[in-house]
Design a protein around this motif. Structure first.
Motif, PDB file in Angstrom:
ATOM      1  N   ASN A 606     -12.849  12.375   6.547  1.00 29.33           N
ATOM      2  CA  ASN A 606     -11.382  12.476   6.532  1.00 29.33           C
ATOM      3  C   ASN A 606     -10.852  12.589   5.103  1.00 29.33           C
ATOM      4  N   VAL A 607     -11.441  11.816   4.182  1.00 30.66           N
ATOM      5  CA  VAL A 607     -11.024  11.880   2.782  1.00 30.66           C
ATOM      6  C   VAL A 607     -11.229  13.292   2.229  1.00 30.66           C
ATOM      7  N   LEU A 608     -12.416  13.854   2.467  1.00 31.89           N
ATOM      8  CA  LEU A 608     -12.712  15.200   1.968  1.00 31.89           C
ATOM      9  C   LEU A 608     -11.793  16.244   2.601  1.00 31.89           C
ATOM     10  N   SER A 609     -11.522  16.094   3.895  1.00 29.49           N
ATOM     11  CA  SER A 609     -10.656  17.054   4.582  1.00 29.49           C
ATOM     12  C   SER A 609      -9.246  17.033   4.009  1.00 29.49           C
ATOM     13  N   LEU A 610      -8.701  15.859   3.783  1.00 28.35           N
ATOM     14  CA  LEU A 610      -7.353  15.753   3.222  1.00 28.35           C
ATOM     15  C   LEU A 610      -7.275  16.379   1.837  1.00 28.35           C
ATOM     16  N   HIS A 611      -8.284  16.113   1.024  1.00 33.45           N
ATOM     17  CA  HIS A 611      -8.259  16.646  -0.341  1.00 33.45           C
ATOM     18  C   HIS A 611      -8.408  18.162  -0.341  1.00 33.45           C
ATOM     19  N   GLN A 612      -9.268  18.686   0.526  1.00 35.28           N
ATOM     20  CA  GLN A 612      -9.455  20.132   0.591  1.00 35.28           C
ATOM     21  C   GLN A 612      -8.181  20.853   1.025  1.00 35.28           C
ATOM     22  N   GLN A 613      -7.335  20.169   1.799  1.00 33.39           N
ATOM     23  CA  GLN A 613      -6.092  20.775   2.278  1.00 33.39           C
ATOM     24  C   GLN A 613      -4.918  20.545   1.330  1.00 33.39           C
ATOM     25  N   GLY A 614      -5.168  19.888   0.195  1.00 32.30           N
ATOM     26  CA  GLY A 614      -4.133  19.799  -0.832  1.00 32.30           C
ATOM     27  C   GLY A 614      -3.555  18.432  -1.070  1.00 32.30           C
ATOM     28  N   VAL A 615      -3.837  17.453  -0.208  1.00 29.11           N
ATOM     29  CA  VAL A 615      -3.317  16.103  -0.433  1.00 29.11           C
ATOM     30  C   VAL A 615      -4.057  15.489  -1.614  1.00 29.11           C
ATOM     31  N   GLN A 616      -3.313  14.892  -2.537  1.00 20.46           N
ATOM     32  CA  GLN A 616      -3.940  14.295  -3.707  1.00 20.46           C
ATOM     33  C   GLN A 616      -4.314  12.843  -3.424  1.00 20.46           C
ATOM     34  N   LEU A 617      -5.379  12.386  -4.105  1.00 17.47           N
ATOM     35  CA  LEU A 617      -5.931  11.053  -3.860  1.00 17.47           C
ATOM     36  C   LEU A 617      -5.925  10.239  -5.143  1.00 17.47           C
ATOM     37  N   ALA A 618      -5.598   8.971  -5.005  1.00 13.97           N
ATOM     38  CA  ALA A 618      -5.601   8.036  -6.135  1.00 13.97           C
ATOM     39  C   ALA A 618      -6.393   6.798  -5.742  1.00 13.97           C
ATOM     40  N   ILE A 619      -7.237   6.303  -6.679  1.00 10.38           N
ATOM     41  CA  ILE A 619      -7.941   5.035  -6.459  1.00 10.38           C
ATOM     42  C   ILE A 619      -7.065   3.911  -6.994  1.00 10.38           C
ATOM     43  N   ASP A 620      -6.638   3.028  -6.089  1.00  6.35           N
ATOM     44  CA  ASP A 620      -5.782   1.907  -6.471  1.00  6.35           C
ATOM     45  C   ASP A 620      -6.627   0.764  -7.022  1.00  6.35           C
ATOM     46  N   ASP A 621      -6.038  -0.045  -7.902  1.00  7.83           N
ATOM     47  CA  ASP A 621      -6.728  -1.207  -8.503  1.00  7.83           C
ATOM     48  C   ASP A 621      -8.048  -0.784  -9.123  1.00  7.83           C
ATOM     49  N   PHE A 622      -8.036   0.346  -9.836  1.00  5.85           N
ATOM     50  CA  PHE A 622      -9.282   0.881 -10.387  1.00  5.85           C
ATOM     51  C   PHE A 622      -9.890  -0.089 -11.399  1.00  5.85           C
ATOM     52  N   GLY A 623     -11.220  -0.235 -11.322  1.00  2.00           N
ATOM     53  CA  GLY A 623     -11.949  -1.063 -12.279  1.00  2.00           C
ATOM     54  C   GLY A 623     -12.276  -2.437 -11.771  1.00  2.00           C
ATOM     55  N   THR A 624     -11.646  -2.850 -10.630  1.00  4.25           N
ATOM     56  CA  THR A 624     -11.912  -4.196 -10.126  1.00  4.25           C
ATOM     57  C   THR A 624     -13.097  -4.225  -9.181  1.00  4.25           C
ATOM     58  N   GLY A 625     -13.651  -3.053  -8.814  1.00  4.81           N
ATOM     59  CA  GLY A 625     -14.811  -3.007  -7.930  1.00  4.81           C
ATOM     60  C   GLY A 625     -16.100  -3.033  -8.716  1.00  4.81           C
ATOM     61  N   TYR A 626     -17.231  -2.621  -8.072  1.00  2.00           N
ATOM     62  CA  TYR A 626     -18.547  -2.754  -8.684  1.00  2.00           C
ATOM     63  C   TYR A 626     -19.100  -1.432  -9.184  1.00  2.00           C
ATOM     64  N   SER A 627     -18.606  -0.308  -8.675  1.00  2.00           N
ATOM     65  CA  SER A 627     -19.178   0.972  -9.095  1.00  2.00           C
ATOM     66  C   SER A 627     -18.068   1.984  -9.298  1.00  2.00           C
ATOM     67  N   ALA A 628     -16.973   1.565  -9.916  1.00  2.00           N
ATOM     68  CA  ALA A 628     -15.781   2.401  -9.979  1.00  2.00           C
ATOM     69  C   ALA A 628     -16.044   3.751 -10.624  1.00  2.00           C
TER      70      ALA A 628
END
Length: 721
Positions: A606-628
């Protein structure tokens, strides 16, 4: 008996042969055990040295990649200006003999220059062997470690080649660094290890199928050596080892010329010992089976089945004596991070040390059990006031203050404790365990590293949790929720070009409920899906209004990972945008790293499909995970939103500023734009401007606004506070 007296020699020979057979079996078993112990210990040492060698090579790769990033960020910088940078690299990482830069595959710069002048102007395309390796590195798109090869300067060494691509994916050239093999091995102290063991390295050019040794003792070719793999950027090496001196074979038989009486006594003694030994082994086997059914194999503590049985017995005794009993539920704080960052073997060792430390705190008839995972239960018979239980809980917390030594490395971890008392908090074992568990979660909610007693209010809280879930569903139906918008400032164009949609709940009886009071409940119960659908539809409606007002605004909407579980959610969301007459580029979906960490393929589809159709994606709270950083290169990401915790101290602390600078630079290399969240002061804004941050969001510009106020703000010229 008379036959034995008449034939002492035959009896002695027969028993002697039996003893020799038994001893031979024992010697063989002991020898096999010694061999296994020796191989295990050797494997530990080989793995350690292999890890050290791998880490040293990885450091060289990281250093080369940092030089590559410098070139990517400043592609037009004259090569001569890199002199200080390369000089610093070679000074801090003396592993390299020299480094060459070859734009368009022609060596234009080499450091140090002395002794390497002949390399200047060399065209790799005219050297088939080296050009083949460079083509392989370019095809891989990353570092390639070749060798060892004979060096012109003497000895043998490795050649690390790193292809450099500009921002438009065009090949800039290649970085080549020479690492003398002798210097590499000397730094990892393999020569000292070689004093007692035959050593060898195989896997030339990272091809583990090349079994011949390129370094070491050739005698290893015919020995059953122990080995450990060494990961390279483009393959693996294998480190082999075998002891130069083997453990001596155990031997020793009783003297053959002993008096007949001593021989008969020895035979009877050994026979009795064998019988007793067999009986003992059988008993040990039965005890082992019983132990495994009752105790945790990792820590040796009682398991949950034994805990329930023993707790029932202790409750009966407490009832008979009119006494009290405390059940303590302990859960290690942030233990999951230990497993994920250091590995499960380290986590298992830590659990064993925790169990030992808990046992050290027992002074009487207390019971300790491991109920599962990182959870432990203590049952404490208590005939005094509750204050004694409080003191015991504090003693347990204090016991965790000292770090746990795992493989000579100190690890600090705390625990949260929940307490349920018999008879006040329950009469049955299962109820006491449940209530202690609830109290433990209350202790975690208080901030961890503390204890909490169960009270009737916790049951009310659990009921409140269920009630709140139904209230959320009802609130969606009755349109009790509404959206606020926090504007996002475009640094380059000096205007508000985006806004984040933030949900609020105006309850008819309880008033305005903060998001952190209902969003976690919605996440855990599944109510986030209908709530998220309402948020998206309302945001689309507001986006239509913004468009009619002539505002050029992208709206950012938060999405939970659960909302991506439905197979056709991407198609449904695109249909809503299309029905509203909106372009996909007008919508930004904010997602967390958990969407990428989840192995559910439908989410990522679903993520790939949305991006391919033009919807932009942002990672929220970047850097607080383990493999950002890994997600930026593997998945379609247009923006990262640097968490407020990274922004708070950038104006006061150099380390905080350097960390944010690294995040911004890495994002730019990967063509990802950066939004800084939680910006509250002019000093923070100024630092972020200097670091090249693309967008700013926070109270420095504006708190969340109603849509009418947002329209008014965007229509006015931006005046910096």
């Amino acid at each position: 008996m008379s036959w034995l007296v008449r034939h002492p020699i035959r009896v002695a020979v027969a028993v002697g042969m039996l003893l020799l057979t038994l001893l031979a079996i024992l010697v063989w078993q002991q020898q096999q055990k010694n061999i296994e112990v020796e191989r295990y210990q050797l494997l530990q040492q080989v793995s350690h040295h292999a890890a050290s060698l791998e880490a040293t090579i990885r450091t060289a790769v990281v250093v080369s990649e940092s030089l590559r990033n410098e070139i990517i960020l400043h592609p037009q910088q004259p090569l001569a200006e890199l002199e200080n940078r390369v000089d610093l690299l070679l000074k801090d990482y003396p592993l390299f003999r020299h480094i060459a830069l070859a734009p368009d595959l022609v060596i234009r710069y080499v450091y140090p220059r002395a002794g390497n002048e002949a390399a200047l102007g060399v065209n790799y395309r005219l050297i088939p062997e080296q050009y083949a390796a460079i083509e392989k590195a370019i095809a891989l798109g990353g570092p390639l470690l070749a060798g060892p090869v004979k060096l012109v300067q003497g000895g043998s060494g490795l050649i690390l080649r790193v292809p450099v691509f500009t921002g438009d994916k065009q090949l800039w050239g290649v970085i080549a660094a020479v690492i003398p093999l002798e210097r590499l091995l000397q730094q990892t102290q393999l020569e000292q290890f070689r004093e007692d063991y035959y050593l060898g390295l195989s896997g030339r050019d990272g091809n583990i199928n090349h079994t011949e040794f390129f370094w070491g003792d050739l005698v290893l070719q015919g020995l059953p050596s122990v080995y450990a793999n060494i990961r390279l950027p483009n393959g693996q090496w294998r480190l082999h080892a075998f002891p130069k001196q083997r453990l001596p074979v155990l031997a020793g038989l009783p003297p053959l010329f002993l008096p007949v009486g001593l021989l008969l006594t020895l035979i009877l003694t050994v026979g009795l010992y064998v019988l007793l030994r067999l009986s003992q082994e059988r008993q040990q086997a039965l005890q082992t089976v019983a132990w495994q059914a009752s105790f945790d194999p990792l820590t040796g503590l009682a398991n949950r089945a034994v805990l329930l049985g023993q707790l029932e017995l202790m409750l009966k005794q407490a009832r008979a004596q009119g006494g009290q009993l405390a059940v303590l539920s302990l859960d290690l704080d942030e233990f999951k991070q230990v497993n994920e960052s250091l590995g499960h073997p380290v986590g298992d060792q830590l659990l064993q040390l925790v169990a030992d430390r808990l046992l050290e705190q027992l002074t009487g008839p207390e019971l300790v059990a491991r109920s599962g995972g990182d959870e432990f239960v203590l049952v404490v018979p208590e005939h005094g006031p509750p204050e004694l239980v409080e003191q015991f809980c504090q003693t347990l917390l204090n016991a965790f203050h000292a770090p746990f030594m795992v493989n000579s490395t100190p690890l600090s971890i705390s625990t949260s404790i929940g307490v349920a008392m018999y008879p006040n908090d329950g009469l049955l074992a299962i109820d006491l365990l449940k209530h202690a568990d609830r109290a433990m979660y209350a202790a975690k909610h208080l901030g961890r590293n503390t204890f909490h007693f169960y009270d009737a209010g916790m049951q009310k809280e659990a009921d409140h949790f269920v009630h709140l879930h139904h209230e959320i569903i009802k609130g969606i139906e009755q349109r009790q929720f509404f959206l606020m918008y926090q504007p996002i400032y475009d640094v380059e164009n000096q205007r508000f070009s985006k806004a984040e949609a933030l949900v609020r709940w105006q309850h008819p009886e309880r008033g305005l409920i903060p998001p952190f009071d209902f969003i976690p409940v919605a996440e855990r119960t599944g109510a986030i899906r209908p709530l998220g659908q309402w948020i998206l539809q309302q945001a689309i409606t507001d986006m239509q209004l913004f468009g009619q007002m002539g505002l050029q605004l992208q709206i950012s909407v938060n999405r939970s990972s659960q909302e991506f579980n439905q197979a056709k959610c991407a198609d449904d969301w695109m249909a809503q945008l299309s029905a509203a007459g909106l372009a996909p580029e007008q919508l930004i979906l904010e997602i967390t790293e958990s969407v990428f960490m989840d192995k559910v393929s439908v989410q990522q589809a679903n993520v790939l499909s949305l991006h391919q159709q033009g919807v932009q994606l942002a990672i929220d709270d970047f850097g607080t995970g383990y493999s950002a950083l890994n997600y930026l290169s593997r998945y379609p990401v247009d923006f990262i939103k640097i968490d407020k915790s990274f922004i708070n101290l950038i104006a006061e602390q150099d380390k905080a500023r350097a960390l944010v600078a690294v995040l911004i630079n890495m994002a730019k290399v990967l063509d990802v734009q950066v939004v800084a969240e939680g910006v509250e002061t002019a000093e923070q804004f100024s630092v972020l401007q200097q670091l090249g941050c693309d967008f700013i969001q926070g109270y420095y510009f504006s708190r969340p606004l109603a849509k009418a106020d947002l329209i008014s703000l965007v229509q006015k010229p931006v005046l910096l506070p």
